[in-house]
Write a protein that holds these residues in place. Structure first.
Motif, mmCIF file in Angstrom:
data_model
loop_
_atom_site.group_PDB
_atom_site.id
_atom_site.type_symbol
_atom_site.label_atom_id
_atom_site.label_comp_id
_atom_site.label_asym_id
_atom_site.label_seq_id
_atom_site.Cartn_x
_atom_site.Cartn_y
_atom_site.Cartn_z
ATOM 1 N N VAL B 161 0.832 -1.217 0.000
ATOM 2 C CA VAL B 161 0.000 0.000 0.000
ATOM 3 C C VAL B 161 0.868 1.270 0.000
ATOM 4 C CG1 VAL B 161 -1.682 1.348 1.306
ATOM 5 C CG2 VAL B 161 -2.024 -1.109 0.980
ATOM 6 N N PRO B 162 1.829 1.390 0.954
ATOM 7 C CA PRO B 162 2.670 2.592 0.885
ATOM 8 C C PRO B 162 3.494 2.652 -0.402
ATOM 9 C CG PRO B 162 3.468 1.081 2.589
ATOM 10 C CD PRO B 162 2.129 0.579 2.145
ATOM 11 N N VAL B 163 3.866 1.492 -0.963
ATOM 12 C CA VAL B 163 4.616 1.508 -2.224
ATOM 13 C C VAL B 163 3.767 2.205 -3.293
ATOM 14 C CG1 VAL B 163 5.668 0.120 -4.035
ATOM 15 C CG2 VAL B 163 5.905 -0.572 -1.658
ATOM 16 N N CYS B 164 2.489 1.828 -3.335
ATOM 17 C CA CYS B 164 1.593 2.467 -4.308
ATOM 18 C C CYS B 164 1.474 3.959 -4.024
ATOM 19 C CB CYS B 164 0.209 1.821 -4.264
ATOM 20 S SG CYS B 164 0.263 0.111 -4.818
ATOM 21 N N GLY B 165 1.401 4.284 -2.733
ATOM 22 C CA GLY B 165 1.339 5.701 -2.342
ATOM 23 C C GLY B 165 2.541 6.450 -2.894
ATOM 24 N N GLY B 166 3.706 5.852 -2.755
ATOM 25 C CA GLY B 166 4.933 6.473 -3.262
ATOM 26 C C GLY B 166 4.878 6.645 -4.771
ATOM 27 N N LEU B 167 4.375 5.613 -5.439
ATOM 28 C CA LEU B 167 4.258 5.665 -6.902
ATOM 29 C C LEU B 167 3.399 6.846 -7.330
ATOM 30 C CD1 LEU B 167 3.742 1.988 -8.073
ATOM 31 C CD2 LEU B 167 5.187 3.695 -9.168
ATOM 32 N N ILE B 168 2.300 7.033 -6.597
ATOM 33 C CA ILE B 168 1.393 8.139 -6.937
ATOM 34 C C ILE B 168 2.084 9.472 -6.705
ATOM 35 C CG2 ILE B 168 -0.773 9.270 -6.293
ATOM 36 C CD1 ILE B 168 -1.802 6.369 -5.627
ATOM 37 N N LEU B 169 2.805 9.565 -5.580
ATOM 38 C CA LEU B 169 3.532 10.810 -5.298
ATOM 39 C C LEU B 169 4.509 11.121 -6.421
ATOM 40 C CD1 LEU B 169 4.259 13.067 -3.160
ATOM 41 C CD2 LEU B 169 6.184 11.596 -2.568
ATOM 42 N N ARG B 170 5.223 10.086 -6.859
ATOM 43 C CA ARG B 170 6.214 10.279 -7.922
ATOM 44 C C ARG B 170 5.544 10.832 -9.179
ATOM 45 N NH1 ARG B 170 11.615 8.551 -9.345
ATOM 46 N NH2 ARG B 170 11.780 8.876 -11.561
ATOM 47 N N LYS B 171 4.326 10.379 -9.426
ATOM 48 C CA LYS B 171 3.603 10.845 -10.602
ATOM 49 C C LYS B 171 3.215 12.318 -10.454
ATOM 50 C CE LYS B 171 0.504 8.894 -13.794
ATOM 51 N NZ LYS B 171 1.178 8.365 -14.904
#
Lengths: 643, 352
Positions: B161-171
């Motif tokens: 879940v936090p990995v996905c959160g990070g991915l979104i932030l990167r976007k």
């Protein structure tokens, strides 16, 4: 050994031929084109075209050992012309195109050259206009024929075609010429721009240059990329290019304007550079940091702090700390223990910050730099410390045109900051008292054989010039019969056998009270302020040291103080105040400066020092020019005192 | 076995550890882009080799070590579990400094993180069965013991879940993603210090009382992993640059995930303590051993790296059609035989 690609040759012509045979299609030089594309020229291509040009020169009547002019800045055609000159066993007499008419006339007539290569149509026309002052100059060859060829001038390609015709006719003169070169023959005659007086023709031999290729302690091979920014007609840059050729490395030509971009594109592994380049890179990195996110900025400063202290510990542990005095062995051991602890404590933290933060800073310098030699002027200590801390060891070296040029250079093993490292192999140094002529080092009569004593640096070795051209009087004044060359520079040998340069004798300011002041350390300190772009310390025969200062427009702009020109900027009262504050802060460290060395007054200049005018191509101040040009300003600064 | 009454980590430690794991996994996400996922498909051969050594050899190495060193069942389970985990982002940083193929390292991390959802529980059940039975017998009176597959999958999902959160932030923002990435990197180091201080500092007697087998297991797992990764990939014809990336990727496991699984899926104190202890040991030693290996690989690989880099830059500056030919006796036979002269047939390094 699989990863050595080094060639040994007895002279440049042989080197050029062997390089073509060994490296064939590998790029020797590359020039920037539009849109991030670079154009390479291979070793083979260079040699083949150079051979045609050499044959062309013979066709023009150029004799062996005859000086041939080469008035051009860095470009591949420069190298082609040099290939031609060397293969025809002639002598390359180079100079940039920023020379004055007087210098041009002096160089052409003094050397007696009959043929000269010129970079541009403009340069060719300039020579043609002065034709009656250059009676012996019979033929000009144009390197850049993009804008048409004036009458009576031939293009480089035209010359090559003449050579080709000769070669086609079965004439192998050019090969016989190349084979006839003796190690003691001149390969170049360099008229120094010098910081003082009329240009002198420095005679350098093939043996001089080949000894440099043998002894300068740099490791290159044919996977290396060398970024060239200094003027090629300067011996420092020239030596590196020859060095690169002998290892099959490629030289990439860059310029001050495109440097930042080129560093990223080429990712050089090696660079010959001048202090100015490091100053500008330093400013650029710090500017980048200032604009970065606060978290990153914080991380950067932690990284820099750790790097500084980690390296400091390493320096001491590796006996690379500056030693001006003998150290007691017990004291030294204790000191080492303390730094070993410091090293151990910092190691994991440094390891992390090195990886996470400093690496990205290093990427600003291309990221692949294995090393870089800085020469042609003293590197400011703070800049030196900075680049060492972020993990780019700047190897500061020392030499003069008369010494082809390297005589001493730091190596990764002997990275003693504040010095220019140990002497390179086969090079001897001695320190002689200026006034009494007493030998200070090496002299068993002094403690430590005279280490730590200051005097004139004198050198002997295979790289010392043959002499000044047609000037036996000046030659005799600097070159003794037993081969010692007097540099006129002040220096000392440290207790870890490195050479420390303390200034140039002629730059020394003698104040009215007889105190001697070295202006260079003062200028270096002042220039650390980002608000000060350039400066010159003055005060010869005056009561105190003063400074001429060129403020940095950009730095003030960043502070919100905007002005279009220096003139407008200098009228703003806050600028004067700011500079005053900066000077006071710079001079506050009383440990470094004696009371009489402190800058007491200054003037702001409305025009920066320009290359070829107030500074040489390596940004060394031409003090006599500055004193002449700003005589009024200087007089104004001291008027109260004089009255 | 560690005394089950000792509280290896206090509740507050566990909470802190959980926060750190969150930050690290978030940072991991922030360092990735969707392109990295797509890139996995572009280099299937090397990914497959990586997959083989990460999920094929690594668990077997762990199993072999557990048997060889006759580890107690809970320790054996922990070791095998670490062996079955995906690679962590630290391996990407190490790959960079070891002059390895960073893009490949990132692709492998990405691929293995997703594959772990399936592979970790399956392999764990497969290899730990005999050890589980021993524990189940010992704990017969307190109830049954089995590998909580469902909980493990849940932990893995939760970690993602936090990995996905990070991915979104990167976007959304590259700048902030970079900050998150750096923070995570720093946090990785803090976790190690934190673990050393809390566990070793508080239970120093444990350090002295820990059997040598446990040290041997936690040190060798990573080292043997490096070795296997390096030589197996070589057998499959990987370029030295890829070899170095695969080697590090194989040996370095995602330890935050290990802690997450242990804390969430193994609540029994006697089992949890043993497992945590081994995970702590592995986490501490892997940093040291991968640093040393990285330094060694970096030095050892300097030459082929410089050839590779130079050839690559020639291609970039002079056009893809440009052919770099080094002198015959200059290159080692292995690289000389490669028609790309070290440039991996036009594959690009990840550019940032």
């Amino acid at each position: 050994m699989p990863n050595s690609s080094r060639i040994h040759a007895r002279n440049l012509a042989e080197l050029y031929r062997l390089a073509a045979e060994r490296f064939e299609t590998l790029p020797a030089f590359a020039t920037r084109q539009r849109g991030g594309v670079w154009k390479p020229v291979s070793f083979r291509e260079l040699y083949d075209r150079g051979r045609r040009i050499g044959a062309g020169l013979i066709d023009l009547g150029v004799e062996a050992r005859e000086p041939v002019g080469l008035f051009s800045d860095n470009r591949v055609e420069w190298m082609l012309a040099d290939y031609g000159i060397q293969l025809a066993a002639a002598v390359n007499c180079p100079r940039g195109i920023d020379l004055t008419d007087e210098e041009l006339v002096h160089i052409v007539n003094h050397s007696g050259m009959k043929v000269a290569f010129v970079e541009s149509r403009g340069m060719a026309e300039r020579c043609l206009r002065m034709r009656d002052r250059l009676p012996a100059l019979a033929q000009l060859v144009l390197l850049d024929d993009g804008k048409g060829i004036p009458d009576g001038v031939i293009s480089l390609e035209g010359l090559a075609q003449r050579g080709q015709a000769r070669l086609d006719a079965g004439d192998a003169d050019v090969d016989a010429r190349a084979a006839s070169i003796d190690a003691g023959d001149l390969f170049t005659l360099i008229y120094t721009s010098g910081t003082t007086g009329k240009p002198k023709g420095v005679m350098l031999t093939h043996a001089n240059m080949m000894s440099q290729v043998d002894h300068v302690p740099i490791q290159l091979n044919c996977t290396d990329r060398v970024l060239s920014i200094l003027p090629i007609w300067h011996i420092f840059e020239r030596m590196f290019e020859v060095f690169a050729i002998s290892h099959g490395a490629c030289n990439y030509y860059t310029s001050a304007r495109t440097l930042g971009d080129d560093l990223k594109q080429v990712e050089p592994t090696f660079m010959g550079s001048a202090p100015r380049l490091w100053e500008s890179l330093h400013h650029r990195i710090l500017n980048g940091v200032r604009q970065a996110h606060p978290v990153r900025r914080g991380l950067f400063h932690i990284g820099l702090f750790l790097g500084t202290h980690y390296r400091e510990a390493l320096f001491v542990l590796r006996d690379n700390d500056l030693r001006l005095e003998p150290v007691h062995s017990l004291k030294a051991a204790l000191r080492k223990l303390r730094y070993a602890l410091q090293w151990l404590v910092l190691l994991p933290w440094y390891g992390f910050f090195n990886a996470a933060v400093l690496e990205s800073v290093r990427l600003k310098a291309g990221g692949s730099l294995k090393g870089t030699i800085s020469g042609g002027g003293a590197l400011p200590p703070a800049i030196d410390r900075f680049f060492n801390a972020i993990g780019i060891p700047v190897l500061e070296g020392y030499g003069l045109t008369e010494t082809t040029p390297v005589v001493a250079v730091r190596t990764p093993e002997n990275l003693v900051r504040g010095t220019v490292g140990p002497m390179i192999p086969q090079t001897e140094v001695r320190i002689v008292d200026f006034d009494s002529g007493e030998l200070l080092y090496p002299n068993a009569g002094h403690p430590g054989e005279g280490r730590g004593l200051r005097g004139e640096i004198q050198l002997r070795g295979p790289q010392i010039m043959k002499g000044y051209y047609k000037d036996s009087e000046t030659t005799a004044a600097v070159l003794s019969d037993d081969g010692w060359f007097r540099t006129g520079d002040i220096g000392m040998v440290t207790y870890n056998d490195c050479l420390k340069i303390l200034g140039r004798r002629k730059a020394t300011l003698v104040l009215r009270n007889g105190e001697n002041v070295e202006p260079e350390p003062i200028e270096m300190r002042l220039k650390l302020s980002r608000f000060i772009d350039q400066c010159a310390a003055v005060g010869q025969d005056e009561k105190f040291v003063g400074a001429l200062i060129v403020p940095d427009l950009e730095a003030f702009r960043d502070e919100g103080i905007e002005a279009e020109t220096l003139e407008a900027l200098n009228r703003l009262p806050e600028v004067r105040q700011k500079i005053q504050k900066e000077i006071r802060a710079a001079m506050a460290d009383a440990a470094d400066f004696k009371r009489y060395e402190v800058v007491k007054d200054f003037r702001l200049l409305d025009k920066p020092f320009e290359v070829g005018e107030e500074v040489t191509n390596l940004f060394k101040l031409k003090r006599h020019v500055i004193h002449e040009r700003y005589a009024d300003v200087i007089a104004g600064m001291y008027s109260k005192e004089r009255a | 076995m560690i005394d089950p009454d000792i509280e290896l980590l206090y509740a507050i430690d566990k909470a802190l550890l959980a926060v750190m794991i969150l930050v690290i996994m978030f940072g991991m996400g922030a360092s990735l882009t969707l392109d990295d996922f797509k890139a996995v498909g572009r280099r299937p051969r090397m990914i497959l080799i990586g997959f083989l050594s990460q999920f094929g050899f690594m668990p077997l190495i762990a199993l072999g070590l557990a048997h060889l060193l006759r580890l107690e069942p809970a320790l054996a389970i922990a070791l095998i579990m670490i062996g079955c985990l995906p690679g962590g982002t630290t391996s990407n940083m190490f790959a960079y400094f070891a002059r390895g193929h960073v893009a490949l390292s990132i692709s492998m991390t990405t691929a293995s993180t997703i594959m772990a959802l399936l592979m970790t529980p399956v392999l764990l059940n497969l290899y730990t069965a005999p050890f589980t039975r021993v524990i189940a017998d010992q704990m017969a009176e307190e109830g049954s013991f089995f590998i909580p597959t469902k909980d493990i999958v849940l932990s893995l999902v939760l970690v993602l879940v936090p990995v996905c959160g990070g991915l979104i932030l990167r976007k959304c923002s590259r700048g902030w993603a970079k900050v998150a990435e750096d923070t995570a990197g720093f946090m990785g180091m803090i976790v190690i210090v934190f673990l050393i201080v809390t566990t070793l500092g508080r239970h120093f007697r444990l350090v002295l009382g820990t059997p040598w087998q446990l040290y041997a297991a936690s040190i060798s797992l990573g080292l043997i992993g490096f070795l296997f990764g390096y030589w197996v990939s070589r057998l499959f014809g990987a370029h030295p640059i890829q070899q170095r990336a695969i080697s590090l990727e194989t040996g370095i496991q995602n330890t935050p995930v290990a802690f997450a699984i242990i804390l969430m899926s193994f609540p029994q104190p006697q089992v949890q303590n043993d497992m945590l202890w081994l995970a702590v040991m592995y986490s501490i030693f892997i940093v040291v051993s991968s640093s040393c290996i990285t330094l060694w690989l970096r030095k050892h690989g300097q030459f082929d790296w410089e050839v590779y880099k130079n050839t690559l830059i020639h291609g970039r500056l002079f056009g893809e059609a440009y052919q770099t030919r080094y002198p015959d006796d200059f290159l080692p036979a292995r690289i000389a035989a490669d028609p790309s002269q070290g440039a991996l047939s036009g594959e690009q390094l990840r550019k940032d």
